[in-house]
Scaffold this motif. Structure first.
Motif, mmCIF file in Angstrom:
data_model
loop_
_atom_site.group_PDB
_atom_site.id
_atom_site.type_symbol
_atom_site.label_atom_id
_atom_site.label_comp_id
_atom_site.label_asym_id
_atom_site.label_seq_id
_atom_site.Cartn_x
_atom_site.Cartn_y
_atom_site.Cartn_z
ATOM 1 N N SER A 219 0.840 -1.200 0.000
ATOM 2 C CA SER A 219 0.000 0.000 0.000
ATOM 3 C C SER A 219 0.874 1.249 0.000
ATOM 4 C CB SER A 219 -0.927 -0.008 1.215
ATOM 5 O OG SER A 219 -1.710 1.156 1.262
ATOM 6 N N TYR A 220 1.965 1.202 0.763
ATOM 7 C CA TYR A 220 2.915 2.315 0.811
ATOM 8 C C TYR A 220 3.520 2.552 -0.568
ATOM 9 C CZ TYR A 220 7.244 4.796 2.045
ATOM 10 O OH TYR A 220 8.269 5.689 2.114
ATOM 11 N N GLN A 221 3.851 1.449 -1.250
ATOM 12 C CA GLN A 221 4.540 1.564 -2.535
ATOM 13 C C GLN A 221 3.605 1.956 -3.677
ATOM 14 O OE1 GLN A 221 6.262 -2.333 -2.856
ATOM 15 N NE2 GLN A 221 8.104 -1.791 -1.691
ATOM 16 N N ASN A 222 2.349 1.573 -3.575
ATOM 17 C CA ASN A 222 1.421 1.731 -4.710
ATOM 18 C C ASN A 222 0.490 2.919 -4.583
ATOM 19 O OD1 ASN A 222 2.496 -0.597 -5.844
ATOM 20 N ND2 ASN A 222 1.008 -1.915 -4.826
ATOM 21 N N SER A 223 0.847 3.888 -3.739
ATOM 22 C CA SER A 223 -0.056 5.021 -3.540
ATOM 23 C C SER A 223 -0.056 5.974 -4.728
ATOM 24 C CB SER A 223 0.346 5.778 -2.278
ATOM 25 O OG SER A 223 1.694 6.228 -2.383
ATOM 26 N N HIS A 224 1.032 5.943 -5.519
ATOM 27 C CA HIS A 224 1.129 6.909 -6.611
ATOM 28 C C HIS A 224 2.076 6.376 -7.685
ATOM 29 C CE1 HIS A 224 4.569 7.643 -4.008
ATOM 30 N NE2 HIS A 224 5.201 8.074 -5.074
ATOM 31 N N PHE A 225 2.009 7.035 -8.815
ATOM 32 C CA PHE A 225 2.942 6.756 -9.903
ATOM 33 C C PHE A 225 3.656 8.058 -10.237
ATOM 34 C CE2 PHE A 225 3.807 7.004 -14.476
ATOM 35 C CZ PHE A 225 4.710 5.969 -14.601
ATOM 36 N N LEU A 226 4.967 8.027 -10.286
ATOM 37 C CA LEU A 226 5.762 9.232 -10.521
ATOM 38 C C LEU A 226 6.536 9.081 -11.816
ATOM 39 C CD1 LEU A 226 6.343 11.882 -8.926
ATOM 40 C CD2 LEU A 226 8.458 10.810 -8.161
ATOM 41 N N LYS B 238 -8.101 9.415 -11.385
ATOM 42 C CA LYS B 238 -8.446 8.026 -11.047
ATOM 43 C C LYS B 238 -8.803 7.856 -9.569
ATOM 44 C CE LYS B 238 -5.446 6.001 -14.589
ATOM 45 N NZ LYS B 238 -4.283 5.108 -14.834
ATOM 46 N N THR B 239 -8.585 8.872 -8.777
ATOM 47 C CA THR B 239 -8.753 8.757 -7.325
ATOM 48 C C THR B 239 -10.226 8.828 -6.946
ATOM 49 O OG1 THR B 239 -6.625 9.858 -7.064
ATOM 50 C CG2 THR B 239 -8.020 9.678 -5.117
ATOM 51 N N ARG B 240 -10.645 7.827 -6.136
ATOM 52 C CA ARG B 240 -12.036 7.775 -5.672
ATOM 53 C C ARG B 240 -12.150 7.955 -4.159
ATOM 54 N NH1 ARG B 240 -12.467 9.054 -9.844
ATOM 55 N NH2 ARG B 240 -13.476 8.128 -11.665
ATOM 56 N N PHE B 241 -11.037 7.776 -3.477
ATOM 57 C CA PHE B 241 -11.033 8.024 -2.025
ATOM 58 C C PHE B 241 -9.733 8.709 -1.657
ATOM 59 C CE2 PHE B 241 -9.946 7.076 2.350
ATOM 60 C CZ PHE B 241 -11.119 7.402 3.014
ATOM 61 N N LEU B 242 -9.844 9.848 -0.970
ATOM 62 C CA LEU B 242 -8.683 10.627 -0.584
ATOM 63 C C LEU B 242 -8.810 10.977 0.889
ATOM 64 C CD1 LEU B 242 -6.179 11.712 -2.048
ATOM 65 C CD2 LEU B 242 -7.374 13.881 -2.323
ATOM 66 N N ASP B 243 -7.866 10.495 1.671
ATOM 67 C CA ASP B 243 -7.907 10.713 3.117
ATOM 68 C C ASP B 243 -7.546 12.164 3.446
ATOM 69 O OD1 ASP B 243 -7.751 10.409 5.913
ATOM 70 O OD2 ASP B 243 -7.114 8.332 5.670
ATOM 71 N N ASN B 244 -8.088 12.671 4.545
ATOM 72 C CA ASN B 244 -7.816 14.041 4.971
ATOM 73 C C ASN B 244 -6.329 14.237 5.261
ATOM 74 O OD1 ASN B 244 -8.902 16.705 5.966
ATOM 75 N ND2 ASN B 244 -7.859 16.004 7.810
ATOM 76 N N ASP B 245 -5.644 13.193 5.717
ATOM 77 C CA ASP B 245 -4.209 13.297 6.000
ATOM 78 C C ASP B 245 -3.425 13.671 4.740
ATOM 79 O OD1 ASP B 245 -5.417 11.804 8.151
ATOM 80 O OD2 ASP B 245 -3.390 11.287 8.797
ATOM 81 N N ILE B 246 -3.831 13.127 3.588
ATOM 82 C CA ILE B 246 -3.147 13.417 2.324
ATOM 83 C C ILE B 246 -3.413 14.856 1.908
ATOM 84 C CG2 ILE B 246 -2.815 12.673 -0.056
ATOM 85 C CD1 ILE B 246 -2.060 10.602 2.116
ATOM 86 N N PHE C 91 -4.133 7.181 4.925
ATOM 87 C CA PHE C 91 -3.027 7.631 5.774
ATOM 88 C C PHE C 91 -1.836 6.676 5.713
ATOM 89 C CE2 PHE C 91 -5.459 4.866 8.518
ATOM 90 C CZ PHE C 91 -4.502 4.204 9.264
ATOM 91 N N PHE C 92 -2.057 5.409 5.270
ATOM 92 C CA PHE C 92 -0.934 4.492 5.094
ATOM 93 C C PHE C 92 0.070 5.028 4.058
ATOM 94 C CE2 PHE C 92 -4.086 1.013 6.278
ATOM 95 C CZ PHE C 92 -3.591 0.897 7.563
ATOM 96 N N ASN C 93 -0.414 5.851 3.133
ATOM 97 C CA ASN C 93 0.406 6.326 2.023
ATOM 98 C C ASN C 93 1.085 7.657 2.302
ATOM 99 O OD1 ASN C 93 -2.528 5.302 0.400
ATOM 100 N ND2 ASN C 93 -0.656 4.073 0.382
ATOM 101 N N LYS C 94 0.895 8.192 3.519
ATOM 102 C CA LYS C 94 1.459 9.503 3.837
ATOM 103 C C LYS C 94 2.969 9.541 3.630
ATOM 104 C CE LYS C 94 0.292 11.405 7.716
ATOM 105 N NZ LYS C 94 -0.063 11.593 9.146
ATOM 106 N N GLY C 95 3.658 8.538 4.167
ATOM 107 C CA GLY C 95 5.122 8.537 4.109
ATOM 108 C C GLY C 95 5.643 8.541 2.691
ATOM 109 N N ALA C 96 5.064 7.710 1.821
ATOM 110 C CA ALA C 96 5.545 7.587 0.445
ATOM 111 C C ALA C 96 5.329 8.892 -0.327
ATOM 112 C CB ALA C 96 4.841 6.438 -0.251
#
Length: 535
Positions: free
Chosen positions: A420-427, A474-482, A449-454
């Motif tokens: 989940s950490y690795q797959n939060s985004h594509f750069l 493509k994003t359908r759910f975005l946490d407030n932390d992000i 919030f699992f993806n915050k660090g990445a």
């Protein structure tokens, strides 16, 4: 139910020979009367087998509960008091089924289930090695690494080397060769060898060997190396072997605590076994888990009323049933009747069966569960499958069933978090001309919030004077932390002269002032982005 009796009857015989010593051994390891293990096996076969939705699962006393039973009998003040907890545990399982708790089984990764099967297969082989050589100090049901007698799995094997019984070893080797020959060669040559199962032949050879060598000093098998079934002299004596619960203690809190513990552990073991046996089933049938909990609850209540141990669906019996060609629940039910009839009518004949022959049968069962090729197959599937698999196997071998599964599940969750950490985004860096970096970051469908660090790491690593395209289409759910990270980054971007283009399904925004307002507006107008503002 009896449509496939030609398959189920031979399979039930094999399951009977596997179940008989396990029922006695688990009772012995639990510090309970030996007859209580047989009662649990009979109820598990006949009652639970009839009520269960599983076509190939077999229930009986569980090795995983032996330590709990051993402790509870002492703390509750006797076996009759403990039986009250067994009855109440069954009622709690019925409540679990009403509450649809059977869904828990679907949340265990396939790698953990395969690791459980492999670990149990290895444990079966390791625990039967002493019996194979005629060293029977360890009860058959004691499947934990650290045993109730103070030994462990490997020290018991080392001890067996010093106490090899020639007669028991000789007949065990003969039985093992018969089983291998039957499985690999004879069963493929004639239907006769498919109808008459190899384990039955091995047991008959073992009984004949005992009869013909009992007067031979060097080759005779002594009584401690034989099956030990209680022998009732009459129907009245048979009834005297039963124990009944002492309901006078039902109000004691420790009775209810033990009952809930039995219900929870027995339900978990059953659900894991259901998941495993469904994977082994060659016809890929699916067992209704809530119906299984109901059957187990009724079975435990009846077993407790008759003086039996707690019951679960058991992978050793179930896998033996599948490997012997069992097709329907008739196999489990018939094996229960075999246990009942044999204990009442032919206990003396049963007591001529060498434990070493039964160990040879279990060797084959264990090998089929833990084939070496499975390790290679899991390795080729990648580390995400292999690591939880190996941890589960090692955990079961060196601790016990539930701890091993818990360790495997824990590692599986860590793997999910890492991915989940690795797959939060594509750069993607698109252009480096004139020293300027044009970078496109595409966020995943769900970003929590699992993806915050990445994401924070990538944003902080952007060089000065670069240009960022942030694509959230493509994003359908975005946490407030992000969102908070993006808000903070917008300030950093101004100081580092980083331009930002925000791309959504609604359009394009250059250098947005407020991400929170933008995403809230996206929700209100287009309803296709879930923004978690509950934090």
């Amino acid at each position: 139910m009896f449509k496939y009796i030609k398959n189920d009857l031979p399979a039930s015989v094999v399951v009977f020979f596997v179940a008989l010593p396990l029922c006695l051994g688990i009772a012995l390891a639990s510090g309970a009367p030996l007859f209580s293990g047989l009662i649990a096996g009979i109820v598990g076969g006949i009652i639970v087998g009839a009520l269960s939705g599983s076509q190939i699962g077999v229930s009986g006393p569980a090795a995983g509960l032996a330590a709990i039973v051993l402790t509870a009998i002492g703390t509750l003040g006797g076996f009759e008091n403990f039986l009250v907890a067994v009855v109440l545990g069954g009622i709690i399982q019925i409540i679990f089924s009403i509450l649809k708790a059977g869904v828990i089984a679907y949340y265990f990764p396939s790698s953990v289930i395969k690791g459980m099967l492999t670990g149990i297969g290895i444990i079966i082989i390791l625990k039967q090695i002493p019996h194979f050589f005629g060293y029977d100090a360890n009860p058959e049901g004691n499947f934990s690494f650290f045993q109730v007698d103070g030994e462990n799995t490997f020290s018991e094997i080392i001890n067996a080397i010093n106490f090899i019984s020639p007669g028991a070893t000789f007949v065990a080797v003969a039985a093992l060769l018969i089983l291998i020959l039957w499985d690999r060669v004879l069963s493929k040559k004639s239907k006769v060898f498919q109808l008459v199962q190899g384990p039955l032949v091995a047991v008959v050879i073992g009984i004949l060997y005992y009869i013909f060598t009992k007067d031979n000093e060097s080759l005779a098998i002594s009584s401690e190396h034989l099956v030990s079934v209680p022998i009732p002299d009459s129907i009245q004596t048979f009834g005297n072997l039963l124990s009944f619960p002492n309901f006078a203690v039902i109000g004691r809190p420790e009775i209810w605590i033990t009952a809930f513990t039995i219900a929870l552990v027995a339900s978990l073991e059953t659900l894991l076994c259901v998941e495993a046996t469904d994977k082994l089933d060659p016809y890929k049938r699916t067992t209704p888990t809530n119906k299984e909990l109901l059957a187990q609850g009724i079975g435990n209540s009846i077993s407790g009323m008759l003086g039996g141990l707690p019951i679960t669906q058991v992978i050793v019996r179930s896998s033996a049933n599948i490997q012997s060609g069992g097709r329907t629940k008739a196999s489990a039910i018939i094996h229960g009747f075999f246990l009942l009839i044999s204990v009442m009518l032919i206990p003396r004949l049963l007591n001529m069966i060498p434990l070493s022959v039964l160990a040879a049968i279990l060797f084959i069962v264990g090998y089929k569960l833990a084939k070496p090729g499975l390790f290679k197959k899991m390795y080729l599937l990648g580390w995400k499958q292999f690591v939880p698999f190996v941890v589960t196997v090692l955990g079961i071998v060196f601790t016990d069933l539930l701890i091993g599964i818990g360790l495997g599940l824990g590692v599986g969750i860590i793997v999910i978090l890492i991915k989940s950490y690795q797959n939060s985004h594509f750069l993607h860096i698109e252009d480096k001309s004139n020293g300027a970096h044009k970078i496109k970051m595409t966020l995943a469908e769900e970003v929590t919030f699992f993806n915050k660090g990445a994401i924070l790491k990538e944003l902080d690593s952007l060089p000065e004077n670069s240009y960022l395209e942030l694509d959230v289409r493509k994003t359908r759910f975005l946490d407030n932390d992000i969102i908070e990270i993006l808000e903070d980054f917008s300030e950093k971007a101004k100081n580092k002269n980083i331009g930002i283009k925000l791309i959504s399904e609604r359009g394009v925004v250059e250098n947005p002032d407020s991400y929170i307002q933008f995403f809230q507006l996206d929700i209100n107008r287009h309803k296709n982005l879930q923004y978690d503002h509950t934090n």
